[in-house]
Design an enzyme around this catalytic site. Structure first.
Site, PDB file in Angstrom:
ATOM      1  N   ARG A 143      48.554 -57.395  -0.009  1.00 44.48           N
ATOM      2  CA  ARG A 143      47.877 -56.892  -1.203  1.00 44.48           C
ATOM      3  C   ARG A 143      48.878 -56.520  -2.297  1.00 44.48           C
ATOM      4  NH1 ARG A 143      44.387 -54.754   2.831  1.00 44.48           N
ATOM      5  NH2 ARG A 143      45.400 -52.718   2.846  1.00 44.48           N
ATOM      6  N   SER A 176      45.691 -58.020  16.277  1.00 40.78           N
ATOM      7  CA  SER A 176      44.740 -57.106  15.643  1.00 40.78           C
ATOM      8  C   SER A 176      43.473 -56.899  16.467  1.00 40.78           C
ATOM      9  CB  SER A 176      44.367 -57.650  14.250  1.00 40.78           C
ATOM     10  OG  SER A 176      43.673 -56.663  13.529  1.00 40.78           O
ATOM     11  N   ALA A 216      41.029 -54.456  19.167  1.00 35.55           N
ATOM     12  CA  ALA A 216      40.654 -53.036  19.196  1.00 35.55           C
ATOM     13  C   ALA A 216      41.067 -52.425  20.526  1.00 35.55           C
ATOM     14  CB  ALA A 216      39.149 -52.905  18.987  1.00 35.55           C
ATOM     15  N   CYS A 252      41.614 -49.411  21.247  1.00 32.52           N
ATOM     16  CA  CYS A 252      40.878 -48.168  21.516  1.00 32.52           C
ATOM     17  C   CYS A 252      39.507 -48.456  22.135  1.00 32.52           C
ATOM     18  CB  CYS A 252      40.700 -47.353  20.233  1.00 32.52           C
ATOM     19  SG  CYS A 252      42.261 -47.060  19.383  1.00 32.52           S
TER      20      CYS A 252
HETATM   21  P1  FAD Z   1      50.141 -51.431  19.471  1.00 36.73           P
HETATM   22  O1  FAD Z   1      48.839 -51.381  18.790  1.00 36.73           O
HETATM   23  O2  FAD Z   1      50.196 -51.179  20.927  1.00 36.73           O
HETATM   24  O3  FAD Z   1      50.786 -52.839  19.170  1.00 36.73           O
HETATM   25  C1  FAD Z   1      52.073 -53.174  19.612  1.00 36.73           C
HETATM   26  C2  FAD Z   1      52.106 -54.667  19.866  1.00 36.73           C
HETATM   27  O4  FAD Z   1      53.454 -55.092  19.828  1.00 36.73           O
HETATM   28  C3  FAD Z   1      51.592 -55.050  21.240  1.00 36.73           C
HETATM   29  O5  FAD Z   1      50.452 -55.892  21.136  1.00 36.73           O
HETATM   30  C4  FAD Z   1      52.764 -55.780  21.892  1.00 36.73           C
HETATM   31  O6  FAD Z   1      52.357 -56.923  22.619  1.00 36.73           O
HETATM   32  C5  FAD Z   1      53.603 -56.182  20.698  1.00 36.73           C
HETATM   33  N1  FAD Z   1      55.024 -56.314  21.002  1.00 36.73           N
HETATM   34  C6  FAD Z   1      55.838 -55.397  21.589  1.00 36.73           C
HETATM   35  N2  FAD Z   1      57.101 -55.878  21.670  1.00 36.73           N
HETATM   36  C7  FAD Z   1      57.065 -57.103  21.127  1.00 36.73           C
HETATM   37  C8  FAD Z   1      58.066 -58.092  20.930  1.00 36.73           C
HETATM   38  N3  FAD Z   1      59.321 -57.887  21.302  1.00 36.73           N
HETATM   39  N4  FAD Z   1      57.700 -59.250  20.335  1.00 36.73           N
HETATM   40  C9  FAD Z   1      56.407 -59.470  19.936  1.00 36.73           C
HETATM   41  N5  FAD Z   1      55.433 -58.560  20.099  1.00 36.73           N
HETATM   42  C10 FAD Z   1      55.764 -57.395  20.689  1.00 36.73           C
HETATM   43  N6  FAD Z   1      44.346 -44.048  19.594  1.00 36.73           N
HETATM   44  C11 FAD Z   1      43.463 -43.285  18.896  1.00 36.73           C
HETATM   45  O7  FAD Z   1      43.828 -42.727  17.861  1.00 36.73           O
HETATM   46  N7  FAD Z   1      42.173 -43.134  19.327  1.00 36.73           N
HETATM   47  C12 FAD Z   1      41.713 -43.749  20.452  1.00 36.73           C
HETATM   48  O8  FAD Z   1      40.540 -43.618  20.806  1.00 36.73           O
HETATM   49  C13 FAD Z   1      42.616 -44.527  21.200  1.00 36.73           C
HETATM   50  N8  FAD Z   1      42.215 -45.141  22.337  1.00 36.73           N
HETATM   51  C14 FAD Z   1      43.086 -45.947  23.011  1.00 36.73           C
HETATM   52  C15 FAD Z   1      42.655 -46.573  24.173  1.00 36.73           C
HETATM   53  C16 FAD Z   1      43.517 -47.403  24.870  1.00 36.73           C
HETATM   54  C17 FAD Z   1      43.053 -48.050  26.131  1.00 36.73           C
HETATM   55  C18 FAD Z   1      44.840 -47.623  24.382  1.00 36.73           C
HETATM   56  C19 FAD Z   1      45.775 -48.528  25.122  1.00 36.73           C
HETATM   57  C20 FAD Z   1      45.275 -46.986  23.251  1.00 36.73           C
HETATM   58  C21 FAD Z   1      44.410 -46.150  22.549  1.00 36.73           C
HETATM   59  N9  FAD Z   1      44.823 -45.471  21.395  1.00 36.73           N
HETATM   60  C22 FAD Z   1      43.945 -44.672  20.720  1.00 36.73           C
HETATM   61  C23 FAD Z   1      46.217 -45.562  20.921  1.00 36.73           C
HETATM   62  C24 FAD Z   1      46.350 -46.586  19.813  1.00 36.73           C
HETATM   63  O9  FAD Z   1      45.780 -47.777  20.241  1.00 36.73           O
HETATM   64  C25 FAD Z   1      47.816 -46.750  19.515  1.00 36.73           C
HETATM   65  O10 FAD Z   1      48.322 -45.524  19.056  1.00 36.73           O
HETATM   66  C26 FAD Z   1      48.058 -47.802  18.432  1.00 36.73           C
HETATM   67  O11 FAD Z   1      47.550 -49.036  18.822  1.00 36.73           O
HETATM   68  C27 FAD Z   1      49.569 -47.933  18.183  1.00 36.73           C
HETATM   69  O12 FAD Z   1      49.802 -48.965  17.294  1.00 36.73           O
HETATM   70  P2  FAD Z   1      51.178 -49.770  17.373  1.00 36.73           P
HETATM   71  O13 FAD Z   1      51.094 -50.809  16.313  1.00 36.73           O
HETATM   72  O14 FAD Z   1      52.310 -48.837  17.374  1.00 36.73           O
HETATM   73  O15 FAD Z   1      51.177 -50.434  18.819  1.00 36.73           O
END
Ligand code: FAD
Length: 555
Positions: A24, A41, A43, A45
């Protein structure tokens, strides 16, 4: 603006949010997302609710795919592609195609790490046995569902009482499994203080969950003669052996910092990537967001790791802003969170007593149990509220709310108040929406502010639930001002009962040379009693949250 090449590692919460914001801000930039998993992308959660069937279709979890992200945002999304190293001098990453094993380099002007956090798997003997699962992504969930096949009659053991463990306990129970939940600490949901977590213990038990607190797992063992379990016998510290057809490990998460460490970026003392408030790492061209980083706790000022989706999304947006010339700042993570567990909801925000004690910060606490909406409108239920505030200034430091209805509204009002730096005086004055089905003319949030204000103004002094067992009958009297029927249904040992309506006539029964600790069911009638007694010259303190908080905490 010059055409930039932005590479993002990790394509879920923080990564996808950064990419969309980046587009954007710049139509020109090359934006490339590497995602190790097969989905981008999605879900995460929603995963527990898909297992339980509340979310019926897997497709509902897939918010976007590489094609839709190309069409809408012109993003180059590469799934099943893991970034295996960063060359900071040459400003390029090496990516491995997981299907072919092929590796190639990709240059960047700016790099965002949103690599998330991996589920913890401590070295407990047998933890890698078949039938043991963690829950992080869609493939994990598919494996659990394939393993369970016909869920009815099977036995699940959930190890860990954080929000993922609790959500999984609820959802597997809903699916018809018998569920045991094992937690090493004396309570579930560590961000809550123990007397508030106790509401969740009660809810788990009343929904048939076999709860084991203070029970570290020492081993996952093969069943022996006379035992049967498809996955393991889960052995607890006290020797109990729980049969599990499936084991779900919800033992917390560890920031994924392998790439950052190997490329020499600064890592904090808690093991997360260190960033400044523009989300910039120790390398000015590398940014990091989400579960992989350490954040400042705005209340205690300490570094902390708070893995939540809202902060990850905000941080992704801020990193993109800064890369494309807008100097936006991240103000900190307050830990605003909410959980549904069967019929109750628990929310919390800010500091709890444990974190304030660790940081040596002075605080005061009030408990109250207001109605979720006007009592005269059918269906009102009590909400348990805990407000933590600065005893000098009245500034809100934290809040915890548990109840069946209206918890989301109150915790979000208090979250907004906390982030705005409001005091309990301000909260008492907030003008909040009211109609009988939703609230009261004095909303519960206002009531919390007023209860705290009464303490600060010296109208009442408080006793906390955990102090009751240390009261000295020689110098203190416990006075229960509930009705006789309430008193007879259960009371604090040694308490004298004088219903509030009779108090003014029976003052002579109370000693003036001893401190009176007054309580009722929730703390409101006893506040009225405390005001009467104080004005009559008695030394008096009110048991905050009264019998309801005390009884629940003792269970
Ligand atoms: P993520 O969303 O985990 O994304 C990181 C991604 O990086 C992963 O898909 C991984 O495959 C990729 N990756 C890592 N290393 C590499 C690499 N070297 N090369 C390529 N790709 C890589 N939070 C809330 O606030 N409310 C909720 O209700 C909630 N419920 C949840 C329920 C579950 C079951 C889970 C697992 C999490 C939940 N969370 C919740 C937490 C929330 O999902 C995370 O805080 C959020 O997704 C973090 O975002 P992120 O981008 O840091 O990591």
């Amino acid at each position: 603006m010059d055409k930039k090449s932005l590479v993002i590692v990790g394509g879920v919460a923080g990564g996808a949010s950064a990419a969309a914001r980046a587009r954007r801000l710049s139509e020109e930039a090359d934006i490339i997302i590497f995602e190790r998993g097969p989905h981008v992308s999605f879900a995460n959660c929603g995963l527990p609710y898909y297992i339980g069937g509340e979310i019926a279709r897997k497709s509902d979890l897939l918010l976007q795919n590489p094609q839709s992200l190309k069409a809408r945002f012109n993003l180059d999304v590469r799934v099943n592609a893991e970034v295996v190293s960063i060359d900071r001098t040459r400003k390029c990453v090496t990516a491995r195609e997981l299907n072919s094993g092929q590796e190639y380099e990709q240059g960047y002007d700016d790099l965002i790490l949103s690599t998330g956090a991996a589920p913890l798997k401590p070295p407990i003997p047998g933890i890698e046995r078949p039938g043991h699962f963690t829950v992080r992504n869609i493939p994990d969930v598919e494996q659990i569902m394939a393993w369970l096949k016909d869920a009815a009659g099977q036995r699940a053991v959930i190890v860990g009482g954080g929000y993922i463990g609790l959500e999984m306990a609820e959802q597997l129970r809903r699916k018809g499994l018998s569920v045991a939940l094992v937690e090493a600490l004396p309570q579930v949901m560590a961000p809550l203080d123990p007397e508030m977590a106790a509401w969740l213990h009660a809810e788990l038990r009343s929904n048939g969950i076999d709860v084991h607190l203070n029970s570290p797992v020492t081993a996952f063992e093969q069943p022996v003669a006379g035992e049967s379990a498809r996955a393991s016998m889960v052995v607890l510290k006290d020797g109990k052996r729980l049969p599990a057809d499936v084991v779900v490990l919800g033992l917390g998460v560890r920031p994924e910092t392998g790439l950052a460490k190997a490329s020499g970026l600064e890592i904090g003392s808690l093991g997360g990537i260190r960033v400044n408030d523009h989300m910039q790492t120790s390398d000015p061209c590398i940014w990091a967001v989400g579960d992989a980083i350490e954040v400042r706790d705005p209340i205690t000022g300490t570094w902390s790791i708070i893995p939540l989706a809202g902060p990850a999304n905000r941080q992704g947006r801020i990193a993109a802003d800064n890369i494309f010339g807008k100097r936006s700042r991240y103000k900190g993570t307050w830990g605003t969170s909410i959980l549904r567990l069967f019929n109750v909801t628990a929310g919390c925000i800010g500091a709890n007593e444990k974190s304030l004690q660790r940081a040596g910060i002075k605080y005061q606490v009030v408990h109250l149990h207001p109605w979720s909406h006007a009592l005269y409108y059918p269906g009102a239920t009590n909400i348990a509220m805990k407000i933590i505030f600065d005893p000098e200034t009245g500034k809100l430091l934290g809040a915890q709310v548990v109840g069946q209805e209206g918890v989301d509204k109150r915790i979000d009002v208090l979250a907004t108040a906390l982030q705005a730096g409001l005091t309990v005086y301000d909260i008492a004055e907030l003008e909040l929406a009211y109609s009988p089905p939703y609230g009261s003319a004095k909303d519960s949030a206002n009531m919390a502010g007023m209860a705290a204000e009464n303490v600060l103004n010296g109208y009442v002094q408080l006793v906390q639930w955990f102090e009751v067992e240390h009261l000295n009958p020689k110098t203190q009297v416990i006075l229960d001002v509930r009705n006789l029927e309430e008193y007879e249904a259960g009371s604090i040992p040694g308490a004298l009962n004088i219903p509030l309506g009779q108090l003014r006539k029976r003052l002579a029964e109370l000693p003036k040379d001893r401190e009176i600790i007054v309580h009722c069911q929730t703390g409101q009638r006893s506040y009225f009693a405390a005001r009467i007694l104080a004005q009559e010259g008695f030394t008096v303190r009110n048991l905050t949250g009264s019998y309801r908080t005390w009884e629940n905490a003792k269970r």
